[in-house]
Motif scaffolding. Structure first.
Motif, short mmCIF file in Angstrom:
data_model
loop_
_atom_site.label_atom_id
_atom_site.label_comp_id
_atom_site.label_asym_id
_atom_site.label_seq_id
_atom_site.Cartn_x
_atom_site.Cartn_y
_atom_site.Cartn_z
N ARG A 1 -24.70 -42.30 -118.39
CA ARG A 1 -23.46 -42.50 -117.63
C ARG A 1 -22.64 -41.22 -117.60
O ARG A 1 -22.06 -40.86 -116.57
CB ARG A 1 -22.63 -43.61 -118.27
CG ARG A 1 -23.09 -44.99 -117.88
CD ARG A 1 -22.09 -46.04 -118.36
NE ARG A 1 -22.69 -47.35 -118.42
CZ ARG A 1 -22.92 -48.10 -117.34
NH1 ARG A 1 -22.59 -47.66 -116.14
NH2 ARG A 1 -23.47 -49.28 -117.47
N ALA A 2 -22.60 -40.53 -118.75
CA ALA A 2 -21.79 -39.31 -118.83
C ALA A 2 -22.29 -38.27 -117.83
O ALA A 2 -21.51 -37.47 -117.32
CB ALA A 2 -21.85 -38.74 -120.25
N LEU A 3 -23.59 -38.29 -117.54
CA LEU A 3 -24.13 -37.32 -116.59
C LEU A 3 -24.12 -37.86 -115.16
O LEU A 3 -24.74 -37.28 -114.27
CB LEU A 3 -25.54 -36.94 -116.99
CG LEU A 3 -25.59 -35.95 -118.16
CD1 LEU A 3 -27.02 -35.73 -118.60
CD2 LEU A 3 -24.95 -34.62 -117.75
N GLY A 4 -23.45 -38.98 -114.96
CA GLY A 4 -23.33 -39.51 -113.61
C GLY A 4 -24.55 -40.27 -113.13
O GLY A 4 -24.71 -40.50 -111.94
N VAL A 5 -25.42 -40.66 -114.06
CA VAL A 5 -26.58 -41.44 -113.67
C VAL A 5 -26.22 -42.92 -113.76
O VAL A 5 -25.54 -43.33 -114.70
CB VAL A 5 -27.76 -41.13 -114.62
CG1 VAL A 5 -28.91 -42.08 -114.38
CG2 VAL A 5 -28.21 -39.70 -114.45
N ASN A 6 -26.65 -43.70 -112.78
CA ASN A 6 -26.41 -45.14 -112.80
C ASN A 6 -27.57 -45.81 -113.53
O ASN A 6 -28.66 -45.94 -112.97
CB ASN A 6 -26.28 -45.64 -111.36
CG ASN A 6 -26.06 -47.14 -111.31
OD1 ASN A 6 -26.20 -47.83 -112.32
ND2 ASN A 6 -25.74 -47.64 -110.14
N PRO A 7 -27.37 -46.23 -114.80
CA PRO A 7 -28.50 -46.75 -115.58
C PRO A 7 -29.14 -47.99 -114.95
O PRO A 7 -30.35 -48.17 -115.03
CB PRO A 7 -27.89 -47.09 -116.94
CG PRO A 7 -26.46 -46.78 -116.88
CD PRO A 7 -26.11 -46.25 -115.54
N ILE B 1 -34.46 -38.22 -116.34
CA ILE B 1 -33.44 -39.25 -116.12
C ILE B 1 -33.91 -40.59 -116.68
O ILE B 1 -33.16 -41.30 -117.35
CB ILE B 1 -33.11 -39.36 -114.61
CG1 ILE B 1 -32.38 -38.10 -114.16
CG2 ILE B 1 -32.29 -40.60 -114.32
CD1 ILE B 1 -32.09 -38.06 -112.69
N VAL B 2 -35.19 -40.92 -116.45
CA VAL B 2 -35.72 -42.19 -116.96
C VAL B 2 -35.65 -42.20 -118.48
O VAL B 2 -35.18 -43.15 -119.11
CB VAL B 2 -37.17 -42.40 -116.47
CG1 VAL B 2 -37.81 -43.58 -117.22
CG2 VAL B 2 -37.21 -42.65 -114.98
N ARG B 3 -36.10 -41.11 -119.11
CA ARG B 3 -36.11 -41.07 -120.57
C ARG B 3 -34.70 -41.14 -121.14
O ARG B 3 -34.43 -41.82 -122.13
CB ARG B 3 -36.80 -39.80 -121.06
CG ARG B 3 -38.33 -39.91 -121.00
CD ARG B 3 -38.97 -38.71 -121.67
NE ARG B 3 -38.69 -37.47 -120.95
CZ ARG B 3 -38.29 -36.35 -121.53
NH1 ARG B 3 -38.09 -36.31 -122.83
NH2 ARG B 3 -38.06 -35.27 -120.81
N MET B 4 -33.78 -40.42 -120.47
CA MET B 4 -32.42 -40.39 -120.98
C MET B 4 -31.79 -41.78 -120.89
O MET B 4 -31.12 -42.24 -121.82
CB MET B 4 -31.59 -39.38 -120.18
CG MET B 4 -30.20 -39.19 -120.71
SD MET B 4 -29.36 -37.90 -119.81
CE MET B 4 -29.45 -38.54 -118.14
N THR B 5 -32.01 -42.47 -119.73
CA THR B 5 -31.47 -43.81 -119.59
C THR B 5 -32.02 -44.73 -120.67
O THR B 5 -31.31 -45.60 -121.18
CB THR B 5 -31.83 -44.37 -118.20
OG1 THR B 5 -31.53 -43.38 -117.23
CG2 THR B 5 -31.08 -45.64 -117.91
N GLY B 6 -33.29 -44.52 -121.02
CA GLY B 6 -33.91 -45.37 -122.04
C GLY B 6 -33.41 -45.06 -123.43
O GLY B 6 -33.36 -45.92 -124.30
#
Lengths: 367, 306
Positions: B182-188, B170-175
């Protein structure tokens, strides 16, 4: 839109141009007031009187001829390093290398001064030559960054930070070795230029000429950036580099020119630190003026004239440190805490930009 | 130089590199976490100095240096949280906020640190790993602070965790791409704030090393800018926690050359070596600015690589 028209609006704010000006002034003022309130809470928590504190800041910063001169003296390097950040910022570059340009410029001035003083050159000639040397050295350092940015797509923020450390190490290399004055035992320094060669204060004051230079440069650079074709091209490039390139603007040359101006301003600050304050180059040049200048420029929204005002404000906070220490029994770092707090809150307040309905043009209302 | 002198210099450099590199390692690992999430924190110098002050004060009052280390981490988390929240506001410049946080953190540390300049607090004891040797210089060089090993363990854990755990992903994807997060529902924003808090914690611990181990006392000239250099280190290590260890050792060794040469009577000329890591980092940046492999290592959302 109906809302904006039906709301009672001060007549002055009816003009969109005035609205923009009002917003530019109002947001920093809101932030300053917020910082003052938070800091008052901090003082109350420590059992100190906030009103006494702010009265002392006023008294220590502007209350007497002596304190006013102290303030202006401290503002001088901040004006120059603030300008050093603002000019590249206008063209869209975040360059944080003013500290390095100041140190290397000051060092170059001191190094050139040694043979000139030894040869008995007239003081005026020596000062002109060393000032030129300091400005060229600073300009060259930042131009490397500009060239790397434009020619090789190297990030200018990190490159300028790295060059700052390389500049400081270069000064240390010479100051501890080849150019070390054998008499400087504890603090390795270059040979002092001597009292006769140092820049005196502006006549009738105790403020050194660096303040006058900062003032003149601020006005000149304001004219350059807001009233000339060069400034217009720079602002267009800052807004959209690709569009600027497509329009045929010489983006590379503009970036190099802004880098040169930036480095020259910081180098000049180093020149005054050497010829008006220390009289020689040593580790005292690494005082953080370059980094404080970044914040000064941000608070002034990179406007050269506003930089003068912000620099004087921060000069006053620093100048009042001693008085606050004596009268209120607070450590001298109190000024640093207040400065840091103002910086943090003012930067956070940038987010209010475009969000206060009162200041928005009626036709351009966003959600 | 005689062989004996060369050996003396090498041993002094080894010990110096291990000592000097520990705070570098912690700030670099902290900055790696933050930058991996797509944000840059230039304010770790503030965390370092405030951590150093608080660790010393807590160790002095409680007699427990490890409690001081924890407190330093806590102070770092506080500054990281502040940085993370402010940078989450729209239109706020993360580089400027970092520099403001640096001056704020240092200001607070100096403000509350005045009473602790004189007294001496219990320090973190080093582990005597050189008892097998007869050479006193080597024994001294191998008296290594446990925090050095903690740093290595953290680096290995981060290297593994970023590559193999859900949180790391999740951290790497946000970066790399805010849109896909966002598409995966993660709050950046939440990820970045937490990553800045975690990075702030590690930088605070690095500060505790400065005041409780080496140089080992609290004063206002304690840090020589290690916190700001973290940014250079992370680029040098190309956002890889394992390479952060090597980068920290290299930067540490460059800083240790001076004192090591002084021990055999050479007292000038070594300042060039202090600049060497920065020159090297600059060349790495120039060489990798347009290469494809390098831009894969850098988090795509990071303002300094855009």
């Amino acid at each position: 839109m109906e809302q904006a028209q039906s709301a009672p609006m001060p007549r002055l704010l009816a003009n969109p141009r005035w609205k923009a000006v009002a917003e530019t002034v109002a947001i920093p003022v809101i932030a300053l007031v917020t910082a003052a309130i938070v800091f008052s809470g901090f003082l109350l928590f420590l059992g100190k009187n906030p009103l006494q504190f702010f009265a002392l800041v006023w008294q220590g910063g502007f209350g007497s001829a002596f304190s006013l001169q102290n303030t202006l003296q401290r503002a001088a390097p901040l004006i120059l390093t603030g300008l050093a950040f603002a000019i590249p910022a206008i063209i869209g570059l975040t360059m944080i290398g003013a500290e390095g340009a100041l140190v290397l410029g000051g060092f170059a001035a001191a190094a050139l001064a040694v043979p000139l003083v030894a040869a008995g050159s007239p003081p005026m000639l020596m000062l002109v030559l060393t000032a030129g040397m300091a400005m060229c050295t600073g300009a060259a350092l930042i131009m490397i960054v500009g060239w790397l940015r434009h020619g090789r797509q190297v990030n200018e923020t990190i490159a300028s930070l790295l060059l700052t450390y390389i500049a400081i190490a270069t000064m240390n290399f010479f100051v501890e070795g080849l150019l070390r004055d054998p008499a400087s035992a504890n603090k390795p320094s270059t040979v002092p230029i001597g009292k006769d060669y140092m820049i005196g204060p502006i006549p009738g004051t105790e403020v050194h000429w660096g303040f006058a230079a900062g003032l003149v440069l601020a006005v000149l650079l304001w004219l350059l950036m807001s009233r000339t074709t060069f400034g217009f091209a720079a602002r267009v490039t800052g807004g959209n580099p690709r569009a600027a390139q497509a329009q045929g603007l010489p983006v590379g040359m503009l970036i190099l020119a802004c880098s040169a101006i930036s480095g020259a301003c910081a180098g000049l600050a180093g020149f005054y630190e050497v010829t008006a304050i220390h009289g020689q180059a040593n580790a005292s040049l690494v005082a953080g003026f370059g980094f404080t200048g970044i914040l000064v420029s941000f608070l002034a929204r990179h406007n050269p004239l506003a930089i003068v005002i912000v620099a004087i404000l921060f000069g006053a906070i620093e100048a009042s440190g001693g008085l606050i220490q004596r009268r209120m029994d607070l450590p001298d770092a109190t000024a640093a805490v207040l400065q840091g707090l103002i910086f943090v809150i003012l930067l956070a307040s940038e987010t209010l930009q475009g969000r206060i309905a009162l200041f928005q043009p009626a036709s351009d209302k966003r959600a | 130089m005689s062989p004996d002198e060369i050996l003396t210099v090498l041993i002094a450099m080894l010990g110096g590199a291990i000592r000097v590199s520990t705070p570098f390692m912690f700030v670099a690992l902290g900055e790696t976490i933050t930058e991996k999430s797509g944000r840059i924190n230039l304010g770790l110098e503030g965390n370092l100095v405030l951590g150093a002050m608080l660790a010393y004060a807590i160790s002095y009052h409680t007699g427990q240096p490890w409690l001081g280390v924890l407190a330093a981490g806590g102070a770092g988390m506080f500054l990281g949280l502040l940085h993370g929240l402010i940078c989450s506001l729209p239109r706020v410049n993360d580089i400027a906020v970092g520099i403001a946080m640096m001056s704020f953190g240092i200001g607070i540390a100096f403000f509350f640190g005045k009473p602790y300049i004189q007294p001496s607090a219990p320090r973190l004891e080093g582990l005597p790993l050189g008892t097998w040797s007869d050479n006193p210089a080597l024994r001294q060089a191998l008296e290594i602070n446990p925090l050095f090993f903690v740093g290595i363990v953290v680096a290995i854990f981060l290297w593994w965790g970023l590559a193999n755990t859900r949180t790391g992903l999740i951290v790497r994807m946000t970066g790399d791409s805010e849109a896909s997060a966002r598409a995966l529902g993660v709050n950046p924003i939440r990820v970045r704030v937490l990553a800045t808090v975690a990075g702030g914690f590690l930088a605070g611990v690095g500060g505790a090393f400065l005041s409780l181990s080496y140089p080992g006392s609290w004063n206002e000239g304690l840090s020589s800018g290690q916190g700001l250099m973290a940014v250079a280190l992370v680029i040098f290590a190309r956002w890889n926690p394992l390479r952060c260890i090597a980068a920290a050792l290299l930067f540490g060794a460059a800083g240790a050359i001076g004192p090591a040469l002084q021990s055999v009577g050479i007292s000038q000329g070594y300042y060039f070596f202090n600049a060497a890591p920065y020159i090297l980092t600059l060349f790495i940046m120039i060489a990798s600015a347009r290469s494809g492999a390098a831009s894969q290592a850098a988090p795509g959302e990071l303002s300094i690589v855009k």
